[in-house]
Design a protein around this motif. Structure first.
Motif, PDB file in Angstrom:
ATOM      1  N   ALA A   3       0.831  -1.211   0.000  1.00  0.00           N
ATOM      2  CA  ALA A   3       0.000   0.000   0.000  1.00  0.00           C
ATOM      3  C   ALA A   3       0.865   1.261   0.000  1.00  0.00           C
ATOM      4  N   VAL A   4       1.917   1.266   0.815  1.00  0.00           N
ATOM      5  CA  VAL A   4       2.794   2.443   0.891  1.00  0.00           C
ATOM      6  C   VAL A   4       3.533   2.642  -0.431  1.00  0.00           C
ATOM      7  N   ALA A   5       4.049   1.551  -0.998  1.00  0.00           N
ATOM      8  CA  ALA A   5       4.792   1.658  -2.255  1.00  0.00           C
ATOM      9  C   ALA A   5       3.909   2.163  -3.391  1.00  0.00           C
ATOM     10  N   VAL A   6       2.712   1.602  -3.509  1.00  0.00           N
ATOM     11  CA  VAL A   6       1.808   2.006  -4.588  1.00  0.00           C
ATOM     12  C   VAL A   6       1.299   3.427  -4.356  1.00  0.00           C
ATOM     13  N   GLY A   7       1.010   3.760  -3.099  1.00  0.00           N
ATOM     14  CA  GLY A   7       0.596   5.124  -2.790  1.00  0.00           C
ATOM     15  C   GLY A   7       1.668   6.130  -3.160  1.00  0.00           C
ATOM     16  N   LEU A   8       2.925   5.768  -2.930  1.00  0.00           N
ATOM     17  CA  LEU A   8       4.042   6.645  -3.296  1.00  0.00           C
ATOM     18  C   LEU A   8       4.107   6.867  -4.805  1.00  0.00           C
ATOM     19  N   MET A   9       3.934   5.794  -5.574  1.00  0.00           N
ATOM     20  CA  MET A   9       3.988   5.936  -7.030  1.00  0.00           C
ATOM     21  C   MET A   9       2.790   6.721  -7.564  1.00  0.00           C
ATOM     22  N   ALA A  10       1.635   6.563  -6.920  1.00  0.00           N
ATOM     23  CA  ALA A  10       0.474   7.379  -7.304  1.00  0.00           C
ATOM     24  C   ALA A  10       0.742   8.848  -7.013  1.00  0.00           C
ATOM     25  N   ALA A  11       1.436   9.127  -5.904  1.00  0.00           N
ATOM     26  CA  ALA A  11       1.791  10.513  -5.568  1.00  0.00           C
ATOM     27  C   ALA A  11       2.732  11.107  -6.613  1.00  0.00           C
ATOM     28  N   ILE A  12       3.652  10.282  -7.121  1.00  0.00           N
ATOM     29  CA  ILE A  12       4.560  10.754  -8.177  1.00  0.00           C
ATOM     30  C   ILE A  12       3.768  11.161  -9.411  1.00  0.00           C
ATOM     31  N   VAL A  39      -4.259   9.086  -4.252  1.00  0.00           N
ATOM     32  CA  VAL A  39      -3.236   8.352  -3.502  1.00  0.00           C
ATOM     33  C   VAL A  39      -3.880   7.339  -2.560  1.00  0.00           C
ATOM     34  N   ALA A  40      -4.940   7.755  -1.866  1.00  0.00           N
ATOM     35  CA  ALA A  40      -5.617   6.866  -0.922  1.00  0.00           C
ATOM     36  C   ALA A  40      -6.265   5.678  -1.626  1.00  0.00           C
ATOM     37  N   LEU A  41      -6.908   5.932  -2.758  1.00  0.00           N
ATOM     38  CA  LEU A  41      -7.547   4.844  -3.505  1.00  0.00           C
ATOM     39  C   LEU A  41      -6.511   3.842  -4.012  1.00  0.00           C
ATOM     40  N   ALA A  42      -5.398   4.347  -4.541  1.00  0.00           N
ATOM     41  CA  ALA A  42      -4.345   3.452  -5.031  1.00  0.00           C
ATOM     42  C   ALA A  42      -3.786   2.606  -3.894  1.00  0.00           C
ATOM     43  N   ALA A  43      -3.548   3.235  -2.742  1.00  0.00           N
ATOM     44  CA  ALA A  43      -3.030   2.504  -1.591  1.00  0.00           C
ATOM     45  C   ALA A  43      -4.035   1.471  -1.096  1.00  0.00           C
ATOM     46  N   ALA A  44      -5.323   1.813  -1.118  1.00  0.00           N
ATOM     47  CA  ALA A  44      -6.353   0.882  -0.666  1.00  0.00           C
ATOM     48  C   ALA A  44      -6.430  -0.347  -1.563  1.00  0.00           C
ATOM     49  N   VAL A  45      -6.357  -0.134  -2.869  1.00  0.00           N
ATOM     50  CA  VAL A  45      -6.375  -1.256  -3.810  1.00  0.00           C
ATOM     51  C   VAL A  45      -5.178  -2.174  -3.554  1.00  0.00           C
ATOM     52  N   ARG A  49      -5.522  -5.990  -2.749  1.00  0.00           N
ATOM     53  CA  ARG A  49      -4.994  -6.891  -3.782  1.00  0.00           C
ATOM     54  C   ARG A  49      -3.638  -6.368  -4.249  1.00  0.00           C
ATOM     55  N   PRO A  50      -2.551  -6.766  -3.582  1.00  0.00           N
ATOM     56  CA  PRO A  50      -1.233  -6.260  -3.955  1.00  0.00           C
ATOM     57  C   PRO A  50      -0.866  -6.515  -5.419  1.00  0.00           C
ATOM     58  N   SER A  51      -1.321  -7.634  -5.966  1.00  0.00           N
ATOM     59  CA  SER A  51      -0.985  -7.930  -7.363  1.00  0.00           C
ATOM     60  C   SER A  51      -1.593  -6.903  -8.309  1.00  0.00           C
ATOM     61  N   VAL A  52      -2.833  -6.503  -8.039  1.00  0.00           N
ATOM     62  CA  VAL A  52      -3.476  -5.462  -8.850  1.00  0.00           C
ATOM     63  C   VAL A  52      -2.855  -4.100  -8.540  1.00  0.00           C
ATOM     64  N   GLY A  53      -2.580  -3.859  -7.272  1.00  0.00           N
ATOM     65  CA  GLY A  53      -1.976  -2.597  -6.872  1.00  0.00           C
ATOM     66  C   GLY A  53      -0.620  -2.366  -7.513  1.00  0.00           C
ATOM     67  N   SER A  54       0.174  -3.423  -7.661  1.00  0.00           N
ATOM     68  CA  SER A  54       1.492  -3.268  -8.283  1.00  0.00           C
ATOM     69  C   SER A  54       1.366  -2.786  -9.725  1.00  0.00           C
ATOM     70  N   LEU A  55       0.361  -3.286 -10.434  1.00  0.00           N
ATOM     71  CA  LEU A  55       0.138  -2.837 -11.808  1.00  0.00           C
ATOM     72  C   LEU A  55      -0.294  -1.371 -11.824  1.00  0.00           C
ATOM     73  N   LEU A  56      -1.163  -0.988 -10.903  1.00  0.00           N
ATOM     74  CA  LEU A  56      -1.594   0.407 -10.805  1.00  0.00           C
ATOM     75  C   LEU A  56      -0.415   1.321 -10.465  1.00  0.00           C
ATOM     76  N   GLY A  57       0.446   0.857  -9.552  1.00  0.00           N
ATOM     77  CA  GLY A  57       1.579   1.673  -9.133  1.00  0.00           C
ATOM     78  C   GLY A  57       2.539   1.964 -10.266  1.00  0.00           C
ATOM     79  N   TYR A  58       2.938   0.914 -10.974  1.00  0.00           N
ATOM     80  CA  TYR A  58       3.872   1.131 -12.075  1.00  0.00           C
ATOM     81  C   TYR A  58       3.183   1.822 -13.250  1.00  0.00           C
ATOM     82  N   GLY A  59       1.868   1.615 -13.384  1.00  0.00           N
ATOM     83  CA  GLY A  59       1.122   2.377 -14.378  1.00  0.00           C
ATOM     84  C   GLY A  59       1.158   3.863 -14.061  1.00  0.00           C
TER      85      GLY A  59
END
Length: 271
Positions: A3-12, A39-45, A49-59
């Motif tokens: 959640a923290v990693a994906v939230g960070l990438m959403a913030a970027i 950022v909150a929605l990305a972190a929540a996803v 579901r970390p597998s889905v979140g990882s795709l959202l983060g790098y996206g």
């Protein structure tokens, strides 16, 4: 973690989308509510579901690069993300977490995580992907594979595409990348045995390979001079190496492989 990693990438991504030309930190100043909601929605996803979140983060990283005008680098990142996620990231939480180490922790944490958590072939691909992400994020401004410096480079500056080319033109960069892949493979390969002694041997081998990588990179960057790397680079290899040994002592590699679905036979990898 995810959640923290994906939230960070959403913030970027949000920090590089500007509603007002020339605004600082993009949506963070243009529309703070939208920034924090995204950022909150990305972190929540990612938490669910970390597998889905990882795709959202790098996206989100791809969006950030595109918003900054670095379309070639955005396309390369999109292709690499698609390949990594289709082969590894979508398979489960363990694979997703291993792939999210670089944006959040940086440096050599990613190869150690890959070796601890993943089978041999998956660990190699995951470490190679982490190296690509490290190069891309270093091009945001720090130009340092050890530390992309999130505090100062949340908003992209300069010319990331030129920065990537400059990094890839250095032989030391490639030596470090090779050491990441070899370190992850060595750790994972020893863990196949499934005993604490072999896990520890794998962690030590990984740490040694990472240390040799930074020393060789220092030697090449000095045009055949000193083998002693800068303190930051030395710590960037030493600390994760020690953490890898601690993980082996705590039997983390074996615990990660207790679930049958986390350990794939090589001939079943691409099924």
């Amino acid at each position: 973690f995810a959640a923290v990693a994906v939230g960070l990438m959403a913030a970027i991504a949000c920090a590089n989308i500007h509603l007002t030309a020339g605004s600082a930190a993009g949506l963070f100043t243009d529309s703070p509510v939208v920034f924090w909601v995204v950022v909150a929605l990305a972190a929540a996803v990612a938490a669910i579901r970390p597998s889905v979140g990882s795709l959202l983060g790098y996206g989100a990283l791809v969006v950030a690069l595109g918003a900054h005008g670095d379309w070639v680098l955005a396309l390369v990142m999109a292709a690499a993300t698609g390949g990594w996620w289709s082969l590894i990231g979508r398979r489960g939480t363990t694979q997703a977490v291993a792939g999210l180490g670089q944006p959040l922790c940086g440096a050599f944490v990613s190869p150690v995580l890959s070796g601890v958590l993943l089978p041999v072939l998956q660990s190699a691909i995951s470490a190679a992907f982490a190296f690509l992400v490290a190069v891309v994020m270093a091009s945001f401004g720090s130009m340092d594979l050890m530390n992309w410096d999130v505090v100062f480079h949340l908003e992209l500056g300069g010319n990331p595409q030129g920065g990537c080319m400059a990094l890839l033109a250095q032989s030391g960069t490639w030596v470090i990348g090779i050491s990441w892949v070899l370190g992850a493979v060595a750790y994972s390969l020893f863990c196949v045995r499934g005993t604490r002694a072999f896990d520890i041997a794998g962690s030590v081998a990984c740490a040694v390979i990472l240390m040799l990588g930074v020393c060789a990179a220092s030697h090449l960057s000095a045009f055949g001079g000193s083998w002693l790397p800068a303190p930051a680079a030395l710590l960037g290899a030493l600390v994760p190496g020690i953490l890898g040994v601690v993980a082996a002592v705590m039997e983390a590699p074996d615990r990660a492989r207790w679930a049958e679905e986390e350990w794939y036979a090589e001939d079943e990898f691409f099924e």
